[in-house]
Design a protein around this motif. Sequence first.
Motif, mmCIF file in Angstrom:
data_model
loop_
_atom_site.group_PDB
_atom_site.id
_atom_site.type_symbol
_atom_site.label_atom_id
_atom_site.label_comp_id
_atom_site.label_asym_id
_atom_site.label_seq_id
_atom_site.Cartn_x
_atom_site.Cartn_y
_atom_site.Cartn_z
ATOM 1 N N ILE A 1 -37.490 3.240 -96.363
ATOM 2 C CA ILE A 1 -38.593 2.678 -95.272
ATOM 3 C C ILE A 1 -38.266 1.326 -95.124
ATOM 4 C CG2 ILE A 1 -40.866 1.996 -94.819
ATOM 5 C CD1 ILE A 1 -41.355 4.872 -96.384
ATOM 6 N N ARG B 1 -33.601 9.870 -91.971
ATOM 7 C CA ARG B 1 -34.456 10.756 -92.768
ATOM 8 C C ARG B 1 -33.927 12.100 -92.967
ATOM 9 N NH1 ARG B 1 -37.290 10.271 -97.265
ATOM 10 N NH2 ARG B 1 -38.888 11.553 -97.424
ATOM 11 N N ILE C 1 -42.711 7.732 -92.366
ATOM 12 C CA ILE C 1 -41.573 7.105 -91.841
ATOM 13 C C ILE C 1 -41.557 7.215 -90.139
ATOM 14 C CG2 ILE C 1 -38.965 7.157 -91.639
ATOM 15 C CD1 ILE C 1 -38.978 7.677 -94.578
#
Lengths: 486, 486
Positions: free
Chosen positions: A263, B360, B263
Motif C-alpha cells: 500500500i 495486487r 487497496i
Amino acid sequence: MDHNIINIEELSNKIETLIDDNKVSHLRELVEDHYPADIAEAMSKLEEKKIIVALRLLSTDVVAEIFTYFDYDIQEEIINTYSSQQVKELFEEIFTDDIVDILEEMPSNIVKKVLRNSSPESRLQINSILKYEEQSAGSIMSVEYTKLRTTWTAKQAIEVIKEQREETEEISSFYVVDGLNNLKGIIELKTLFFAKPETSISNLMDERIVYVYTSTDQEHVIEQFKKYDIITLPILNSQNKLVGIITVDDVIDVIEEEATEDIHKMAGISPTEDAYFKTSVWKMVRSRSVWLLFLMISATLSQIVISVFMKIYNSNSTGEQQVEQWSISYIVTMLLTPLLTVISGTAGNAGSQSSTMIVRALSLREVETKDFARVMWKELRVASLTGLILVSANFIRMVSIYAVEYKGDINHPELWYSIATLSIAMYLTLIISKLIGGLLPILAKKIKLDPAVMAAPLLTTIVDALSTAIFFSIGLIFFWQQIQGG
Amino acid sequence: MDHNIINIEELSNKIETLIDDNKVSHLRELVEDHYPADIAEAMSKLEEKKIIVALRLLSTDVVAEIFTYFDYDIQEEIINTYSSQQVKELFEEIFTDDIVDILEEMPSNIVKKVLRNSSPESRLQINSILKYEEQSAGSIMSVEYTKLRTTWTAKQAIEVIKEQREETEEISSFYVVDGLNNLKGIIELKTLFFAKPETSISNLMDERIVYVYTSTDQEHVIEQFKKYDIITLPILNSQNKLVGIITVDDVIDVIEEEATEDIHKMAGISPTEDAYFKTSVWKMVRSRSVWLLFLMISATLSQIVISVFMKIYNSNSTGEQQVEQWSISYIVTMLLTPLLTVISGTAGNAGSQSSTMIVRALSLREVETKDFARVMWKELRVASLTGLILVSANFIRMVSIYAVEYKGDINHPELWYSIATLSIAMYLTLIISKLIGGLLPILAKKIKLDPAVMAAPLLTTIVDALSTAIFFSIGLIFFWQQIQGG
C-alpha cells in the motif's frame, strides 16, 4: 458488543488502585483472571513508573507473559530498570523468536544487556535467528519446538512431548526427523494419542510435507500457508536439515506487514517497518521525499509538452495576434500554464502519501480518531521539512529549464517571478495537502464513513483546486504590474 | 528452491498420462502421495473433460479433499456433470463452512442442486451460515467442532473427541459449555491428554475466553486473532450461546481480502470480491466507472478555478492586449487550459485503477506475467466501455458548464470544437492509460523489479505527459483554421 472493549479502562483503573494500595495478592489474582494481552494494554495506560512497580509485584513467569505484549518503548524502559539477574530470569521465560522480535527494535545497549544476560545456549539461538536476512523465513522462525524420531514408538513420542511441553510452542502437529535431522514426516497430536502405544512413528506420520528454506522470502511463506491451509511450516537450512518452524499466528503479522508495504509503495512512500507514531519525523521525511522528488522532476516532461504546444498554438502566421514576449498573455501561456501540472501533481502526491499512511494506520488501529492533533502536528513537521527539500530541488530544476529554454539568458524579472511563484506555492500547498491528507481519513472515520473510500476522491478534488488557486493567487501578486500595465 | 515449484507441471503430465492409459490404481497412489492442493492445481491444467474423468476414478472422500481447492468454474462443471447421488455423497464429506464458501459463488441452479441433495441437518447448517450478513463473523464460522461439557471428566472428553474426530475440524483447543450451551471455558488438547482421567473438565479448563458474536464484523475478528495470538475464536449468538468457531487458517484469507479491499478503495475502485480474471468485464466497468465519474465531475471545481484566474489575468486595463473572444489566445487560455486538469486527472485515475488492480493481483498470484495478453485484452474491453460512459457524462458536463458560462448562447463552433477535443482525447487517453496501467506492473515483474514501486511513479509521469499531448494534438486539428487565421 465485545467483551474486552469496555474492560480495558476499568481494568487499568483497578490495577492502578491495587498498586496504590499495595494489594499484592489481589493484583496477582486480577492478572491471572485476564488475558496477558489485556493486562499489558491496561498497564500501558499507566505511568511508566507505575508499570515498573506493578511488574515488581508479579512473578517472573507472569511478567514474561505480559512483557511481549508491551510497546517497544515500555519494554526498553523495563529492561533498563531491571537488574542483570532480573533480565536473565525474564528472558529465560520468553520464546526465542519473541526475543528476536524485541531485540530487532531495541537500541544496541539494550541488545547487549540482554545478550550478556542470556545463557550461552539461548545466546547462540538468538544470534542464529538474528543472522538471517530480514523478511526471510529464517528471520521469523521459532526454534523451540518438539522434534520426533522415526524410530520412536507413539508411547515414546508422547513421553517426549509431555516432558518438553513447557518449553515448546503450543502446536497440534509435530515434525519427524531421522538420525541425521532430515525431515521425514509430520504427525498430528490426535493421531499420536489415539494410536496404539507401540506403533512406530514412521508408520503414523504423513510423508507429504510442505517446507521452505531459511532463505525463502516471507512472501513465499505466506503463500504456503494460504495454499495448504496449514498451521505450521517447517524450515530447512541449505543442507536440508530441519532448523525451525513458523506458526500461523506469526504469519498473520507478516501478512499485514506485506500488505502495508504494498500500500505504501503504491502511494510513493518508501516502506518503513514501524507504526505511524513510532516512525520519527526525519525517517518519514526521507521515506516520502524520495518519490516526491522523483515525481516532481518527472513532471518536467509534462511541463515541456505543454510548453511546446503553447508555442505551436501561439505561432499563428498573421502576426497580428502573436503573443509578445513578456506580455501578460505570454506570462500566462508560456510561463504559468506549463507549471500547472507540476504544482497539482506534487500537491496530489504529497496529500495521498499522508492520507494513505493514515488510512492504513487507522485500519491497523495504530492511529485512533482521538490522535487527531498528534497526527496534524506530525504531518506539519514532516511537510515543513519535505517542503524545504522539494522547493530547493525545484529551484534548481526551474533555473536549469529556463537556462536551456532561453539559451542562458535568464535575466528577466518575469522568469524569476515565475520561479518564485511556483516555489512559494509549492511550499504552501505541500503543507496544506499533507494536513488535509492526514485530516480527511480521521474525519471520515469520526463521522463513521469509510476512510479509504472517502479520503482518496475528496482529497484529489480539494487538493487540486486548492493548489491551483494558491498558485495563481501568488502569481497575481508577482505579476500584478504586468496585468495592470498590459 | 522450493519443493512444489517444479512439480506442478510434471504432476499434471503424470496425471494426464495415467488417465489416458486408464491406470486407476497408479492414479490413486499418485494422488495419495501428494497434497490435495497440489493435485487440484495440477488437475486444473487439464481439459475440463479430463478432470471429470480423473475424479470418476477416485473415491469420494479423496475427491472431497481435492474439490475445495479447485476454482469455482471447475467446481461448477463438476457439480453440473455429477448425478444427484454423487453430489450428495461428495458434499457429505466437505465441511459446512467450505460448502458455504462454494455456494456463495455459484449460480442459483447449482445452489439448488446442492441443497436439494443435502441431508436435512446439513441443509439447516448451510442455511444458518448463509443467513448471516457478508463479512460478519457468522458468515465465516465453522459449525463442525467438538464441544465439551463442564460436567465431564478428562476421560469422557477424550472419548468424545476420538469419536468425533473424523467429522470435526482439526484443532488443538476445545470449548467447554454448560448444559444450556453457555461458553464456560477453553481447554488445550495437551492439557486434556496429560491430565488424570478422572479430573473434571471444569477444573482443567481456562476460564479466560476471547469471543465475538455472529454479527461482529470480520475486521474485528482479525483484531482478536492478532491481539491474543489465538488459533481459534468462539462465536456466540445474540443469546450468548456458542454457535460456531473461526479457525486461524480461515482468517488468513479474510486478512488478505480486507487488505485488497482497502487497496482498491484507495485507488477509487469499488470493492469486488473476485480475483482479477474471475471478475466479468461489465462488473469491472461498474466498479471503476463510479469513481472515475465522480472524480471527473469533481474536476469541474479545478476547471472553474483556472477559468476564473484566466479571466483575471486577461482583464488588463489598457485593453491593448486584451484577449479578443474566439481569438486563438482566447481559445488557448479560456477554453483549452482549464480542461488540462480534467484530462490529466481522468487519465491518471483510470491508469492507477488498472495498475493497482494488477499490482495486487500479481502479489496475490491471481495474475502471472504470462497472462500479459489476457490482461491487455481485458483492460481494452473495460476501457472501451468505461470510455463510453465517461465521454457521455463529460459531454453533458461540458454543455452545462458552457451554457452557464455563456448564458445559454453556446452556438459558437469554438465551444463545440473544445467539447469535441476533450471528448475524443478523453476516450483515447482512457484506453491508453488503462493499457499502460495494466502493462507496467507486469513489465516490472518480468524484469524482476517491484511492480508496486515501479508502476505508480512511472505511470503518473507517462500518462500525464501522454494525455496532455493527445489533448493538445486533437485541439490542433479542430482549431487549425484559427491558429492559421489568427
